[in-house]
Scaffold this motif. Structure first.
Motif, mmCIF file in Angstrom:
data_model
loop_
_atom_site.group_PDB
_atom_site.id
_atom_site.type_symbol
_atom_site.label_atom_id
_atom_site.label_comp_id
_atom_site.label_asym_id
_atom_site.label_seq_id
_atom_site.Cartn_x
_atom_site.Cartn_y
_atom_site.Cartn_z
ATOM 1 N N ARG A 174 7.820 10.376 -12.222
ATOM 2 C CA ARG A 174 7.716 9.613 -12.519
ATOM 3 C C ARG A 174 9.162 8.806 -11.377
ATOM 4 N N ILE A 175 9.639 7.458 -10.491
ATOM 5 C CA ILE A 175 10.371 7.095 -9.505
ATOM 6 C C ILE A 175 10.151 5.220 -9.835
ATOM 7 N N ALA A 176 11.255 4.761 -10.358
ATOM 8 C CA ALA A 176 12.212 3.205 -10.346
ATOM 9 C C ALA A 176 11.574 2.313 -9.351
ATOM 10 N N GLU A 177 10.639 1.541 -9.085
ATOM 11 C CA GLU A 177 10.768 0.167 -8.599
ATOM 12 C C GLU A 177 11.989 0.879 -6.983
ATOM 13 N N ALA A 178 12.923 0.542 -7.589
ATOM 14 C CA ALA A 178 14.305 0.227 -6.654
ATOM 15 C C ALA A 178 13.844 1.417 -6.015
ATOM 16 N N ALA A 179 13.801 2.638 -6.307
ATOM 17 C CA ALA A 179 13.460 3.870 -5.229
ATOM 18 C C ALA A 179 12.568 3.912 -4.387
ATOM 19 N N VAL B 201 12.749 4.121 -0.429
ATOM 20 C CA VAL B 201 12.160 4.697 -0.061
ATOM 21 C C VAL B 201 11.474 3.392 1.525
ATOM 22 N N ILE B 202 10.695 3.539 1.264
ATOM 23 C CA ILE B 202 10.041 2.281 2.291
ATOM 24 C C ILE B 202 10.640 1.341 3.290
ATOM 25 N N GLN B 203 11.765 1.256 2.916
ATOM 26 C CA GLN B 203 13.244 0.745 3.972
ATOM 27 C C GLN B 203 13.333 1.568 4.772
ATOM 28 N N ALA B 204 13.843 2.799 4.752
ATOM 29 C CA ALA B 204 14.685 4.113 4.945
ATOM 30 C C ALA B 204 13.398 4.312 5.879
ATOM 31 N N PHE B 205 12.001 4.597 5.431
ATOM 32 C CA PHE B 205 10.985 5.182 6.201
ATOM 33 C C PHE B 205 9.689 4.829 7.103
ATOM 34 N N GLY B 206 10.025 3.470 6.166
ATOM 35 C CA GLY B 206 8.411 2.929 6.701
ATOM 36 C C GLY B 206 7.460 3.066 6.282
ATOM 37 N N ALA B 207 6.153 2.720 6.663
ATOM 38 C CA ALA B 207 4.698 3.561 6.737
ATOM 39 C C ALA B 207 4.758 4.754 6.209
ATOM 40 N N ASP B 208 5.235 5.487 7.671
ATOM 41 C CA ASP B 208 5.069 6.497 8.318
ATOM 42 C C ASP B 208 6.186 7.955 7.368
ATOM 43 N N ILE B 209 5.892 7.876 5.832
ATOM 44 C CA ILE B 209 6.613 8.658 5.096
ATOM 45 C C ILE B 209 6.221 9.722 4.923
ATOM 46 N N ALA B 210 5.103 9.736 5.238
ATOM 47 C CA ALA B 210 3.931 10.841 4.382
ATOM 48 C C ALA B 210 5.231 12.724 4.607
ATOM 49 N N GLU C 235 0.890 -1.219 0.032
ATOM 50 C CA GLU C 235 -0.122 0.025 -0.109
ATOM 51 C C GLU C 235 0.452 1.309 0.164
ATOM 52 N N VAL C 236 2.027 1.286 1.029
ATOM 53 C CA VAL C 236 2.784 2.675 0.664
ATOM 54 C C VAL C 236 3.511 2.470 -0.096
ATOM 55 N N GLY C 237 3.803 1.886 -1.401
ATOM 56 C CA GLY C 237 4.272 1.544 -2.767
ATOM 57 C C GLY C 237 3.064 2.050 -3.961
ATOM 58 N N ARG C 238 1.807 1.821 -3.300
ATOM 59 C CA ARG C 238 0.913 2.335 -4.903
ATOM 60 C C ARG C 238 0.507 3.587 -4.455
ATOM 61 N N TRP C 239 0.802 3.869 -2.580
ATOM 62 C CA TRP C 239 0.853 5.759 -2.804
ATOM 63 C C TRP C 239 1.712 6.537 -3.161
ATOM 64 N N ILE C 240 3.012 5.932 -2.325
ATOM 65 C CA ILE C 240 3.850 6.736 -3.143
ATOM 66 C C ILE C 240 4.015 6.599 -4.493
ATOM 67 N N HIS C 241 3.556 5.455 -5.664
ATOM 68 C CA HIS C 241 3.151 6.347 -6.600
ATOM 69 C C HIS C 241 2.566 6.973 -7.244
#
Length: 161
Positions: free
Chosen positions: A143-148, A152-161, A128-134
């Protein structure tokens, strides 16, 4: 977005960003002027001050929005005020209770369970975080690459806003 019959919302969970998005959506649906939006922390309220806030008439809109952050800190007399005013105040006020804390079965807010529209805002799953980022990136016409996204998810987890 229609309001509830009672005009009472209980937004639960740790994801403050999505709760704030929901508050904005409710305010937009009500077509509120900023003068008719009252926000305070629940720990500052007594039953008397809460009653005063609920009795205020709208100034520049047809309704008022009373937002109580940290609603888990409301004491029993404040919850009783919300219960008693529920049927009478919904014609001019909507009340949003925000809390990051899960409400236990003995908590005073449980008394509002049947009157309120309850919405939960738990942390998003990695997918869901991935979909939210996209979605955010696409909205910005970027645009953003899947690796990026994974980074982002690795660095910030679910609290990325």
């Amino acid at each position: 977005m229609p309001t509830t019959q009672s005009g009472l919302y209980l937004l639960l969970g740790p994801d403050r960003y999505r709760k704030r998005q929901r508050v904005r959506a409710i305010a937009e649906a009500l077509h509120l002027n900023l003068l008719d939006r009252d926000e305070t922390s629940a720990h500052q309220l007594t039953a008397a001050t809460l009653m005063q806030r609920l009795r205020q008439q709208p100034i520049a809109s047809s309704r008022r929005l009373v937002i109580l952050d940290e609603a888990h800190r409301l004491d029993r007399p404040c919850v009783e005020v919300l219960q008693a005013c529920g049927a009478k105040q919904h014609d001019r006020n909507d009340v949003i209770l925000l809390t990051d804390v899960e409400i236990g079965t003995t908590h005073p807010l449980r008394a509002l369970w049947t009157q309120a529209t309850i919405e939960r805002f738990s942390w998003l799953s990695p997918a869901e975080v991935g979909r939210w980022i996209h979605q955010q990136v696409t909205t910005a016409k970027k645009r953003i690459a899947e690796a990026a996204v994974r980074d982002v998810i690795q660095a910030f987890g679910a609290d990325i806003a």
